[in-house]
Design an enzyme around this catalytic site. Structure first.
Site, PDB file in Angstrom:
ATOM      1  N   CYS A 383       0.835  -1.209   0.000  1.00  0.00           N
ATOM      2  CA  CYS A 383       0.000   0.000   0.000  1.00  0.00           C
ATOM      3  C   CYS A 383       0.867   1.255   0.000  1.00  0.00           C
ATOM      4  O   CYS A 383       1.441   1.604  -1.025  1.00  0.00           O
ATOM      5  CB  CYS A 383      -0.997  -0.042   1.153  1.00  0.00           C
ATOM      6  SG  CYS A 383      -2.462   0.916   0.774  1.00  0.00           S
ATOM      7  N   HIS A 509      -3.649  -4.883   0.558  1.00  0.00           N
ATOM      8  CA  HIS A 509      -3.065  -5.439   1.783  1.00  0.00           C
ATOM      9  C   HIS A 509      -3.125  -6.962   1.760  1.00  0.00           C
ATOM     10  O   HIS A 509      -4.096  -7.552   2.246  1.00  0.00           O
ATOM     11  CB  HIS A 509      -3.836  -4.923   3.003  1.00  0.00           C
ATOM     12  CG  HIS A 509      -3.571  -3.490   3.304  1.00  0.00           C
ATOM     13  ND1 HIS A 509      -2.513  -3.066   4.073  1.00  0.00           N
ATOM     14  CD2 HIS A 509      -4.219  -2.367   2.902  1.00  0.00           C
ATOM     15  CE1 HIS A 509      -2.522  -1.747   4.152  1.00  0.00           C
ATOM     16  NE2 HIS A 509      -3.549  -1.300   3.450  1.00  0.00           N
ATOM     17  N   GLU A 511      -1.619  -9.037   3.544  1.00  0.00           N
ATOM     18  CA  GLU A 511      -1.476  -9.658   4.872  1.00  0.00           C
ATOM     19  C   GLU A 511      -2.801 -10.155   5.443  1.00  0.00           C
ATOM     20  O   GLU A 511      -2.831 -11.103   6.220  1.00  0.00           O
ATOM     21  CB  GLU A 511      -0.792  -8.699   5.856  1.00  0.00           C
ATOM     22  CG  GLU A 511      -1.576  -7.441   6.241  1.00  0.00           C
ATOM     23  CD  GLU A 511      -1.336  -6.247   5.322  1.00  0.00           C
ATOM     24  OE1 GLU A 511      -0.975  -6.460   4.145  1.00  0.00           O
ATOM     25  OE2 GLU A 511      -1.530  -5.096   5.775  1.00  0.00           O
TER      26      GLU A 511
HETATM   27  N1  GLN Z   1      -1.875   6.795   2.778  1.00  0.00           N
HETATM   28  C1  GLN Z   1      -2.018   6.041   1.570  1.00  0.00           C
HETATM   29  C2  GLN Z   1      -3.375   6.242   0.922  1.00  0.00           C
HETATM   30  O1  GLN Z   1      -4.299   6.654   1.580  1.00  0.00           O
HETATM   31  C3  GLN Z   1      -1.726   4.575   1.813  1.00  0.00           C
HETATM   32  C4  GLN Z   1      -2.711   3.916   2.735  1.00  0.00           C
HETATM   33  C5  GLN Z   1      -2.239   2.579   3.287  1.00  0.00           C
HETATM   34  O2  GLN Z   1      -1.057   2.296   3.283  1.00  0.00           O
HETATM   35  N2  GLN Z   1      -3.159   1.785   3.769  1.00  0.00           N
HETATM   36  O3  GLN Z   1      -3.553   5.994  -0.223  1.00  0.00           O
END
Ligand code: GLN
Length: 534
Positions: A383, A509, A511
């Site tokens: 992410c 994600h 995970e």
């Molecule tokens: N801050 C970034 C976004 O909002 C990544 C978010 C995250 O890593 N879950 O796109």
């Protein structure tokens, strides 16, 4: 007809109620019943999405995009079932829904009260979980400790449910602490007795006690508890301290709690299939190799902020009989002028940069990504980790000095990562965040395709910013490939650098989908590459 198990906690918090609830669910599932899980959290946040991960741990995301407490991650990993928006209910959610209904005129002029309006709302959430999941058994954990002011509305609701449904459709499991007093060398039952009394004062008679204890309790202690708490001796179960939480279901099973619950429900006692769990524990206890993986993040002061990431790393380790030692590195600590990265990463066979929000610590993460890229160290970005990998590549390989994300510099001239709403993609996010499952098509002959061995995958998202397609050709011409794409909205989901040993990052994600017996492909791939480094 769905049956309901309620798990409450007494004496102190942090007893492992979530693990107790998950273990019961695992055992009932292993006996051939369809189970579903739910957690009630007494706090007033409508969901944990806005809570600080350093205080509260990670926000777990379900496939349908519900931002939940990290306990839901334990549930999914234990029972290997995907949970959903009916699984995490906070007081905030309950109260806001009741107030909304009142404003809408739904209560037809009635005085809106804690009983019955709030309690009915909670009750509906319990029954909704049963109806929508079509589970044979729903296990509901009540956050907090019995006696807390905050959880009283939930306990009162359980009292009503126990009365409405009766003992063949509801089982109450109360988890408590049996402390050991050094000096007199005794295990003490009084706190448990008092906590059961608290519950009885609120009209609930627990059917089972799960007692957290440093070692097995003697029969005499169970007899005493049985007498004082009106609970049959065989329904008093030890939960002995252990380093490996997956041993708890087996310990419960050896004490017969799953069979006793089924008996109370008048359900058929089917044979439990727990061979896979025994094998898993044998694997966990016989790891013959170990490696260090560096996790460079901004919330490293609380390891729970990366709970699913660390679990996913362990799962991949089991597959390769390797213990994974995570070196948690505070990304801000890498931002100092003459920090010696070589020294910091000297034992790390792989580097992970996980998710996060806000600018703090991001330049330290970029330094770590640069170090992994330039030194050919296996890397996985998640992410925020993917977004920063794109920025690092645009800065240092494509020489776009001011390439950035509009999250960190809203005025930047080269927004390689940009707000979804500024881009031309059409996607229904249902809110300001892209949350929950999205399809991703995998490009052939890439690291991603070798890891997944599938053309179309679904992964869970939680972010607002996206790769800006305007820069795709330029980055591609310099050697980055885009190996995962959401075709519906033409969004980049996975990036790679094929000339590197293992450089991959994803917008989602991974995970959250990893399981102890089924490591996630991207973690599997990272650990495999990192072991080769040995
Ligand atoms: N801050 C970034 C976004 O909002 C990544 C978010 C995250 O890593 N879950 O796109």
């Amino acid at each position: 007809m769905t049956k309901y198990v309620f798990v409450t906690g007494g004496v102190v918090s942090g007893l492992g109620k979530g693990i107790t609830a998950s273990s019961l669910a695992l055992l009932l599932k292993s006996r051939g019943y369809k189970v579903f899980m739910q957690k009630f959290d007494p706090y007033f946040n409508v969901d944990p999405g806005t809570m600080n991960p350093i205080q509260h741990g990670e926000v777990f995301v379900t496939y349908d995009g519900c931002e939940t407490d990290l306990d839901l991650g334990h549930y999914e990993r234990f029972i290997d079932e995907e949970l959903n928006y009916t699984s995490n209910i906070t007081s905030g959610k309950i109260y806001s829904s009741v107030i909304e209904k009142e404003r809408h005129g739904d209560y037809l002029g009635a005085t809106v009260q804690l009983v019955p309006h709030i309690t009915n709302e909670i009750k509906n959430k319990v029954y909704e979980a049963g109806i929508t999941s079509k589970a044979d058994i729903v296990i509901t954990e009540i956050g907090g400790t019995v006696g807390d002011i905050e959880s009283q509305a939930f306990i009162e609701t359980l009292r009503q449910i126990q009365y409405e449904k009766g003992p063949n459709e509801t089982v109450f499991v109360h988890t408590t602490l049996i402390p050991f007093i050094v000096g007199s060398n005794e295990l003490k039952t009084k706190p448990t007795q008092n906590s059961v009394k608290d519950l009885q004062n609120m009209g609930i008679r627990p059917n089972f006690l799960v007692c957290r204890t440093p070692f097995s309790t003697p029969d005499s202690l169970k007899e005493k508890l049985s007498l004082f708490c009106s609970i049959p001796k065989e329904n008093i179960i030890d939960c002995v301290d252990t380093n490996n939480i997956y041993e708890i279901p087996l310990s419960f099973h050896s004490q017969n709690i799953d069979e006793l619950i089924l008996k109370q429900f008048n359900l058929k006692i089917k044979k439990a299939n727990l061979k896979y769990l025994e094998d898993l524990i044998t694997t966990m206890n016989s790891l013959n190799n170990e490696i260090e993986i560096a996790l460079v993040g901004k919330y490293t002061s609380l390891h729970d902020a990366y709970l699913s990431v660390s679990e996913a790393l362990k799962h991949a380790g089991y597959k390769y009989h390797t213990k994974i030692n995570i070196n948690y590195i505070d990304s801000e600590s890498l931002e100092k002028e003459n920090v010696n990265l070589k020294d910091i990463f000297k034992n790390s066979k792989g580097i992970i940069v996980p998710g996060g929000f806000g600018n703090r610590g991001t330049s330290g993460m970029i330094k770590a990504i640069n170090y992994a890229r330039v030194n050919n160290i296996p890397f996985l970005g998640i992410c925020l980790g993917m977004q920063l990998a794109v920025i690092e590549f645009a800065n240092n390989v494509c020489n776009i000095e001011d390439a950035n994300s509009t999250e960190f510099n809203p005025l930047c001239k080269n927004p390689v990562i940009d707000l979804m709403s500024n881009q031309k993609s059409v996607i229904n996010m249902g809110g300001t965040l892209r949350l929950g499952n999205y399809d991703c098509n995998i490009l052939n002959n890439t690291l991603a395709s070798h890891a997944y061995n599938e053309e179309l995958i679904k992964e869970r998202h939680r972010h607002r910013y996206e790769f800006n397609n305007k820069y795709k050709e330029l980055l591609e011409s310099k050697g980055m490939i885009f190996s995962g794409i959401n075709l519906d909205a033409n969004l980049v989901e996975i990036i790679e650098i094929p000339t590197h040993k293992h450089f991959i990052a994803c917008q989602f994600h991974p995970e959250f989908k990893s399981r102890p017996t089924r490591p996630h492909p991207l973690f599997d791939s990272l650990i495999k590459a990192s072991i080769k480094e040995l």
